[in-house]
Design an enzyme around this catalytic site. Sequence first.
Site, PDB file in Angstrom:
ATOM      1  N   ARG A  31      11.367  -6.151   5.025  1.00 45.25           N
ATOM      2  CA  ARG A  31      11.245  -4.715   5.331  1.00 45.25           C
ATOM      3  C   ARG A  31      11.784  -4.424   6.734  1.00 45.25           C
ATOM      4  O   ARG A  31      12.423  -3.407   6.953  1.00 45.25           O
ATOM      5  CB  ARG A  31       9.781  -4.283   5.214  1.00 45.25           C
ATOM      6  CG  ARG A  31       9.593  -2.781   5.374  1.00 45.25           C
ATOM      7  CD  ARG A  31       8.183  -2.352   5.072  1.00 45.25           C
ATOM      8  NE  ARG A  31       7.245  -2.718   6.109  1.00 45.25           N
ATOM      9  CZ  ARG A  31       5.919  -2.525   6.036  1.00 45.25           C
ATOM     10  NH1 ARG A  31       5.387  -1.967   4.963  1.00 45.25           N
ATOM     11  NH2 ARG A  31       5.118  -2.873   7.024  1.00 45.25           N
ATOM     12  N   LYS A  57       0.830  -1.216   0.000  1.00 46.46           N
ATOM     13  CA  LYS A  57       0.000   0.000   0.000  1.00 46.46           C
ATOM     14  C   LYS A  57       0.861   1.262   0.000  1.00 46.46           C
ATOM     15  O   LYS A  57       0.577   2.206  -0.729  1.00 46.46           O
ATOM     16  CB  LYS A  57      -0.942   0.017   1.223  1.00 46.46           C
ATOM     17  CG  LYS A  57      -1.888  -1.181   1.290  1.00 46.46           C
ATOM     18  CD  LYS A  57      -2.912  -1.039   2.415  1.00 46.46           C
ATOM     19  CE  LYS A  57      -2.319  -1.073   3.811  1.00 46.46           C
ATOM     20  NZ  LYS A  57      -1.706  -2.368   4.199  1.00 46.46           N
ATOM     21  N   ARG A  70      11.700  -1.342  11.661  1.00 49.04           N
ATOM     22  CA  ARG A  70      10.390  -1.316  12.327  1.00 49.04           C
ATOM     23  C   ARG A  70      10.212  -2.532  13.221  1.00 49.04           C
ATOM     24  O   ARG A  70      10.284  -3.666  12.747  1.00 49.04           O
ATOM     25  CB  ARG A  70       9.278  -1.290  11.271  1.00 49.04           C
ATOM     26  CG  ARG A  70       8.715   0.071  11.010  1.00 49.04           C
ATOM     27  CD  ARG A  70       7.651   0.024   9.955  1.00 49.04           C
ATOM     28  NE  ARG A  70       6.408  -0.588  10.413  1.00 49.04           N
ATOM     29  CZ  ARG A  70       5.276  -0.561   9.733  1.00 49.04           C
ATOM     30  NH1 ARG A  70       5.238   0.051   8.565  1.00 49.04           N
ATOM     31  NH2 ARG A  70       4.199  -1.122  10.214  1.00 49.04           N
ATOM     32  N   ARG A  75      -0.799  -9.062  13.469  1.00 51.92           N
ATOM     33  CA  ARG A  75      -1.282  -8.001  12.560  1.00 51.92           C
ATOM     34  C   ARG A  75      -2.136  -8.604  11.437  1.00 51.92           C
ATOM     35  O   ARG A  75      -3.156  -8.028  11.059  1.00 51.92           O
ATOM     36  CB  ARG A  75      -0.094  -7.220  11.984  1.00 51.92           C
ATOM     37  CG  ARG A  75       0.554  -6.334  13.048  1.00 51.92           C
ATOM     38  CD  ARG A  75       1.944  -5.911  12.638  1.00 51.92           C
ATOM     39  NE  ARG A  75       1.958  -5.067  11.479  1.00 51.92           N
ATOM     40  CZ  ARG A  75       3.028  -4.906  10.693  1.00 51.92           C
ATOM     41  NH1 ARG A  75       4.158  -5.542  10.947  1.00 51.92           N
ATOM     42  NH2 ARG A  75       2.958  -4.107   9.660  1.00 51.92           N
TER      43      ARG A  75
HETATM   44  P1  AMP Z   1       0.699   0.356   9.139  1.00 49.92           P
HETATM   45  O1  AMP Z   1       1.840   1.298   8.942  1.00 49.92           O
HETATM   46  O2  AMP Z   1      -0.520   0.728   8.356  1.00 49.92           O
HETATM   47  O3  AMP Z   1       1.109  -1.088   8.929  1.00 49.92           O
HETATM   48  O4  AMP Z   1       0.262   0.477  10.673  1.00 49.92           O
HETATM   49  C1  AMP Z   1       1.161   0.135  11.722  1.00 49.92           C
HETATM   50  C2  AMP Z   1       0.391   0.018  13.021  1.00 49.92           C
HETATM   51  O5  AMP Z   1      -0.217   1.285  13.337  1.00 49.92           O
HETATM   52  C3  AMP Z   1      -0.767  -0.968  13.015  1.00 49.92           C
HETATM   53  O6  AMP Z   1      -0.341  -2.296  13.290  1.00 49.92           O
HETATM   54  C4  AMP Z   1      -1.660  -0.397  14.112  1.00 49.92           C
HETATM   55  O7  AMP Z   1      -1.129  -0.702  15.386  1.00 49.92           O
HETATM   56  C5  AMP Z   1      -1.508   1.104  13.905  1.00 49.92           C
HETATM   57  N1  AMP Z   1      -2.517   1.643  12.964  1.00 49.92           N
HETATM   58  C6  AMP Z   1      -2.282   2.223  11.761  1.00 49.92           C
HETATM   59  N2  AMP Z   1      -3.424   2.604  11.168  1.00 49.92           N
HETATM   60  C7  AMP Z   1      -4.422   2.252  12.020  1.00 49.92           C
HETATM   61  C8  AMP Z   1      -5.844   2.350  11.970  1.00 49.92           C
HETATM   62  N3  AMP Z   1      -6.466   2.894  10.913  1.00 49.92           N
HETATM   63  N4  AMP Z   1      -6.547   1.883  13.032  1.00 49.92           N
HETATM   64  C9  AMP Z   1      -5.940   1.334  14.094  1.00 49.92           C
HETATM   65  N5  AMP Z   1      -4.608   1.191  14.205  1.00 49.92           N
HETATM   66  C10 AMP Z   1      -3.840   1.648  13.172  1.00 49.92           C
END
Ligand code: AMP
Length: 190
Positions: A128, A14, A134, A146
């Site tokens: 990654r 994404k 991360r 996740r």
């Molecule tokens: P991402 O970078 O989208 O993989 O998000 C990393 C982490 O941020 C996720 O595993 C959640 O803990 C948190 N997070 C990001 N976006 C959201 C969302 N829309 N709702 C809830 N938690 C989020």
Amino acid sequence: MLNIVLFGPPGAGKGTQSNLLIEKYNLIHLSTGDILRGEIAAGTQLGLEAKSIMERGDLVPDKVVIGMISSKLDANPNANGFIFDGFPRTAAQAQALDSLLNEKGTSISRMLSLKVDDQELIKRLLNRGKESGRADDKDENIIANRINEYNNKTAPLKDYYSLQDKLSEVEGIGSVQDIANRLNEVIDKL
Ligand code: AMP
């Protein structure tokens, strides 16, 4: 306005594809994950609260992420459109997004959902993790949590957009450019 929900499990691509789409269509990239990591880096109260949740691979409370998106929409009143990346992730977030956009006289144009199998996701995320550092990409148990959160709470949003006739599923395996071409093809028909 062109408002795209770029959807898919963690590791689907994404972020990579968002960066290409914002250039091509002159859109603003709203990634709740990036915003949250920015808050953590800046040491804010919100960042402090989100950090341990994110390190476990759980979802941050709806109220927090909806508030973040609301202020980003307010901060960009003249945008050509937005790419929502990693948001919405729950039914409550999807409903909140619809009403925030509705208040501004606009709506979601399309959900583009990237399809990638679990084995490939785990491989990509571990790779990654080595490069980005991360924490949530380094541990297979956290990655599994996740993906679980995605399957339980987030994947059902495909039905939410499908009921509005707004869902396009796109194969997320192949070169970055191949996948971009597939996304562009759908957007160019809107
Ligand atoms: P991402 O970078 O989208 O993989 O998000 C990393 C982490 O941020 C996720 O595993 C959640 O803990 C948190 N997070 C990001 N976006 C959201 C969302 N829309 N709702 C809830 N938690 C989020």
